[in-house]
Each structure stands twice: as C-alpha cells, then as structure tokens.
Scaffold this motif. Structure first.
Motif, PDB file in Angstrom:
ATOM      1  N   ILE A  45       0.849  -1.183   0.000  1.00 35.91           N
ATOM      2  CA  ILE A  45       0.000   0.000   0.000  1.00 35.91           C
ATOM      3  C   ILE A  45       0.888   1.237   0.000  1.00 35.91           C
ATOM      4  N   ASP A  46       0.301   2.347  -0.366  1.00 32.63           N
ATOM      5  CA  ASP A  46       1.042   3.610  -0.416  1.00 32.63           C
ATOM      6  C   ASP A  46       0.861   4.339   0.910  1.00 32.63           C
ATOM      7  N   ILE A  47       1.821   4.160   1.796  1.00 25.63           N
ATOM      8  CA  ILE A  47       1.777   4.821   3.103  1.00 25.63           C
ATOM      9  C   ILE A  47       3.202   5.083   3.565  1.00 25.63           C
ATOM     10  N   ASP A  48       3.373   6.157   4.289  1.00 27.12           N
ATOM     11  CA  ASP A  48       4.696   6.554   4.759  1.00 27.12           C
ATOM     12  C   ASP A  48       5.026   5.814   6.056  1.00 27.12           C
ATOM     13  N   ALA A  49       5.326   4.530   5.916  1.00 28.29           N
ATOM     14  CA  ALA A  49       5.697   3.697   7.061  1.00 28.29           C
ATOM     15  C   ALA A  49       6.376   2.441   6.537  1.00 28.29           C
ATOM     16  N   PRO A  50       7.267   1.860   7.317  1.00 33.51           N
ATOM     17  CA  PRO A  50       7.861   0.584   6.910  1.00 33.51           C
ATOM     18  C   PRO A  50       6.772  -0.480   6.746  1.00 33.51           C
ATOM     19  N   LEU A  51       6.893  -1.289   5.704  1.00 30.75           N
ATOM     20  CA  LEU A  51       5.886  -2.310   5.405  1.00 30.75           C
ATOM     21  C   LEU A  51       6.481  -3.705   5.536  1.00 30.75           C
ATOM     22  N   ALA A  52       5.641  -4.629   6.000  1.00 30.96           N
ATOM     23  CA  ALA A  52       5.929  -6.051   5.916  1.00 30.96           C
ATOM     24  C   ALA A  52       4.709  -6.685   5.269  1.00 30.96           C
ATOM     25  N   VAL A  53       4.884  -7.308   4.119  1.00 32.36           N
ATOM     26  CA  VAL A  53       3.766  -7.896   3.380  1.00 32.36           C
ATOM     27  C   VAL A  53       3.626  -9.367   3.753  1.00 32.36           C
ATOM     28  N   ASP A  54       2.420  -9.728   4.214  1.00 29.88           N
ATOM     29  CA  ASP A  54       2.117 -11.116   4.565  1.00 29.88           C
ATOM     30  C   ASP A  54       0.671 -11.365   4.156  1.00 29.88           C
ATOM     31  N   GLU A  55       0.468 -12.244   3.180  1.00 28.17           N
ATOM     32  CA  GLU A  55      -0.875 -12.479   2.640  1.00 28.17           C
ATOM     33  C   GLU A  55      -1.731 -13.379   3.514  1.00 28.17           C
ATOM     34  N   ARG A  56      -1.174 -13.936   4.567  1.00 24.59           N
ATOM     35  CA  ARG A  56      -1.942 -14.835   5.426  1.00 24.59           C
ATOM     36  C   ARG A  56      -2.993 -14.067   6.231  1.00 24.59           C
ATOM     37  N   PRO A  57      -3.992 -14.764   6.750  1.00 23.25           N
ATOM     38  CA  PRO A  57      -4.971 -14.114   7.630  1.00 23.25           C
ATOM     39  C   PRO A  57      -4.299 -13.533   8.875  1.00 23.25           C
ATOM     40  N   LEU A  58      -5.076 -12.758   9.624  1.00 24.17           N
ATOM     41  CA  LEU A  58      -4.537 -11.980  10.745  1.00 24.17           C
ATOM     42  C   LEU A  58      -3.795 -12.841  11.764  1.00 24.17           C
ATOM     43  N   THR A  59      -4.413 -13.912  12.239  1.00 17.54           N
ATOM     44  CA  THR A  59      -3.801 -14.693  13.317  1.00 17.54           C
ATOM     45  C   THR A  59      -2.445 -15.270  12.929  1.00 17.54           C
ATOM     46  N   PRO A  60      -2.318 -16.026  11.825  1.00 14.96           N
ATOM     47  CA  PRO A  60      -0.989 -16.557  11.494  1.00 14.96           C
ATOM     48  C   PRO A  60       0.022 -15.476  11.135  1.00 14.96           C
ATOM     49  N   ALA A  61      -0.438 -14.370  10.546  1.00 16.99           N
ATOM     50  CA  ALA A  61       0.494 -13.292  10.202  1.00 16.99           C
ATOM     51  C   ALA A  61       1.087 -12.671  11.465  1.00 16.99           C
ATOM     52  N   VAL A  62       0.233 -12.396  12.448  1.00 18.94           N
ATOM     53  CA  VAL A  62       0.732 -11.815  13.702  1.00 18.94           C
ATOM     54  C   VAL A  62       1.594 -12.821  14.456  1.00 18.94           C
ATOM     55  N   ASN A  63       1.208 -14.072  14.458  1.00 17.18           N
ATOM     56  CA  ASN A  63       2.021 -15.074  15.144  1.00 17.18           C
ATOM     57  C   ASN A  63       3.388 -15.249  14.491  1.00 17.18           C
ATOM     58  N   GLY A  64       3.455 -14.991  13.199  1.00 17.84           N
ATOM     59  CA  GLY A  64       4.751 -15.001  12.534  1.00 17.84           C
ATOM     60  C   GLY A  64       5.667 -13.921  13.081  1.00 17.84           C
ATOM     61  N   VAL A  65       5.098 -12.773  13.408  1.00 24.99           N
ATOM     62  CA  VAL A  65       5.880 -11.692  14.023  1.00 24.99           C
ATOM     63  C   VAL A  65       6.286 -12.070  15.447  1.00 24.99           C
ATOM     64  N   LEU A  66       5.335 -12.601  16.227  1.00 28.30           N
ATOM     65  CA  LEU A  66       5.616 -12.933  17.626  1.00 28.30           C
ATOM     66  C   LEU A  66       6.623 -14.073  17.755  1.00 28.30           C
ATOM     67  N   ALA A  67       6.738 -14.893  16.721  1.00 21.50           N
ATOM     68  CA  ALA A  67       7.657 -16.032  16.768  1.00 21.50           C
ATOM     69  C   ALA A  67       9.113 -15.592  16.916  1.00 21.50           C
ATOM     70  N   ASP A  68       9.408 -14.352  16.565  1.00 23.28           N
ATOM     71  CA  ASP A  68      10.779 -13.841  16.731  1.00 23.28           C
ATOM     72  C   ASP A  68      11.165 -13.763  18.200  1.00 23.28           C
ATOM     73  N   GLY A  69      10.150 -13.666  19.090  1.00 20.96           N
ATOM     74  CA  GLY A  69      10.433 -13.633  20.517  1.00 20.96           C
ATOM     75  C   GLY A  69      10.756 -12.268  21.081  1.00 20.96           C
ATOM     76  N   ASP A  70      10.767 -11.237  20.242  1.00 21.44           N
ATOM     77  CA  ASP A  70      11.075  -9.892  20.717  1.00 21.44           C
ATOM     78  C   ASP A  70       9.842  -9.249  21.350  1.00 21.44           C
ATOM     79  N   PRO A  71      10.028  -8.376  22.354  1.00 18.83           N
ATOM     80  CA  PRO A  71       8.885  -7.634  22.887  1.00 18.83           C
ATOM     81  C   PRO A  71       8.175  -6.887  21.756  1.00 18.83           C
ATOM     82  N   THR A  72       6.866  -7.062  21.661  1.00 18.04           N
ATOM     83  CA  THR A  72       6.112  -6.563  20.513  1.00 18.04           C
ATOM     84  C   THR A  72       4.770  -6.021  20.953  1.00 18.04           C
ATOM     85  N   ALA A  73       4.407  -4.887  20.390  1.00 11.89           N
ATOM     86  CA  ALA A  73       3.049  -4.359  20.530  1.00 11.89           C
ATOM     87  C   ALA A  73       2.328  -4.580  19.216  1.00 11.89           C
TER      88      ALA A  73
END
Length: 201
Positions: free
Chosen positions: A55-83
């Motif tokens: 999308i056209d927005i002034d922010a860093p992007l990470a593209v993940d076509e999966r639904p919300l739950t698996p996409a967010v869990n992919g981020v949390l899998a890194d183990g870093d503190p995350t909001a």
C-alpha cells in the motif's frame, strides 16, 4: 519494543458496506491507518505496517498475505517484545498508546467492545494470538497456559475500534485526525435523535 499495525488491504471494513462504497471503505481505512501510525510516532516509536499487500503509506511495510492470526504469530515467533495495534483505532491518543506500551506484565491486553482485542503487548516468547471469536478471553487463556502474567488496560480510546456505521459518530466526536477529516469531507455529520448520537450524510 517493536510496534506492528496489521492492515487488511484487500477488502477493508466490510461491515461498513451499507454506508460506504468499496472505494470509500479503502480510503477511510487508509485514513485511520494514517492516524494510528502518526499517533504511535508521537510516542517516539516507529510503527511497522503488516499488510496483506503493498500500500502507499509513509511507514515501513511487511507484506504477509496470510490471515490476521498466522500473520501476527509469525511476528511474535521472533520472541522480541512486541506491541500489536489494530489499524482502526481512530480515537487513540499518544497518552493512550503510552499507557499500553509502558504497562507492566508479560502480556498487556487492551480489550475492545464485544470481546475482541484491539491492542496488546507481548513480552513473553511463547505467547501467541488467536483473533477468532472472543479473542480477549482466548488471549487470557493462552497467556495462562504459557505462564505469562496478564495486565488488562481499561481505555475507552483503545476499546473503540471503528467497524460499523454507529462507530463513525465516535470518530466525529472524539478524533481530530485524518479519519475525522475524511468523514467530514465525505459529507458526514452528527445527528441527535431520541437522545442518541448517530451520523447522517
């Protein structure tokens, strides 16, 4: 702590279909996303948008076509503190987000009306999300299962996500950002009928 904002770029805000055209829903959703990202930046943090397509927005992007739950869990899998902050929190203020980011607890939950989870912080490497159904209760149970302490954040501004036509009144009442400007530009205004505030166009 990284701050991630999931965004469904394909067909956003389907529950507003009776009020807005598909093109209008996309424009309004992007306006809310702009507001959320700008408000996060006001806390001194740089949000990353987790989007289903570019999308056209002034922010860093990470593209993940999966639904919300698996996409967010992919981020949390890194183990870093995350909001994780939903993209339709048009009423959010820097103070509300700062309360979320600074609250104690392995897992901090900002519940939405109706049992959803509008924002959370995870500092526990084993915590994962499940956004189906009453996700607030599910997230409390998931945290218990992995031995994570939970803090609930009581916040009107974070509890109010904009999904339905009735929610548009909240944006006009309590927001000062791009989403409010978009609604006004599209011809929306407040209407009081029988003591209840709604919107008219």
């Amino acid at each position: 702590m990284q701050v991630v904002v999931p965004f469904a770029a394909g067909e956003p805000k389907t529950r507003l279909a009776e009020t807005l055209t598909p093109a209008e829903r996309r424009e309004f959703a992007l306006a809310m996303l702009d507001d959320v990202c700008a408000t996060i930046r006001s806390t001194g943090r740089e949000p990353r948008v987790l989007t289903t397509r570019r999308i056209d927005i002034d922010a860093p992007l990470a593209v993940d076509e999966r639904p919300l739950t698996p996409a967010v869990n992919g981020v949390l899998a890194d183990g870093d503190p995350t909001a994780i902050v939903m993209a339709d929190l048009a009423l959010a203020t820097p103070t509300a987000f700062e309360r979320l980011f600074s609250a104690d607890g392995d897992v901090v939950l900002a519940p939405g009306r109706g049992g959803g989870t509008n924002a959370l912080v995870s500092r526990h490497p084993q915590f994962r999300v499940d956004y189906h159904g009453t996700s607030y209760l599910d997230h409390r149970e998931i945290a218990r299962e992995v031995g994570a302490s939970v803090t609930e954040l009581d916040s009107h501004r974070l509890a109010t996500d904009v999904d339905e036509t009735a929610d548009l009144a909240e944006v006009l009442l309590h927001s000062e950002g791009a989403a409010r400007d978009w609604l006004l530009g599209a011809g929306f205004s407040l209407s009081v009928t029988g003591g209840r505030v709604s919107v008219t166009r």
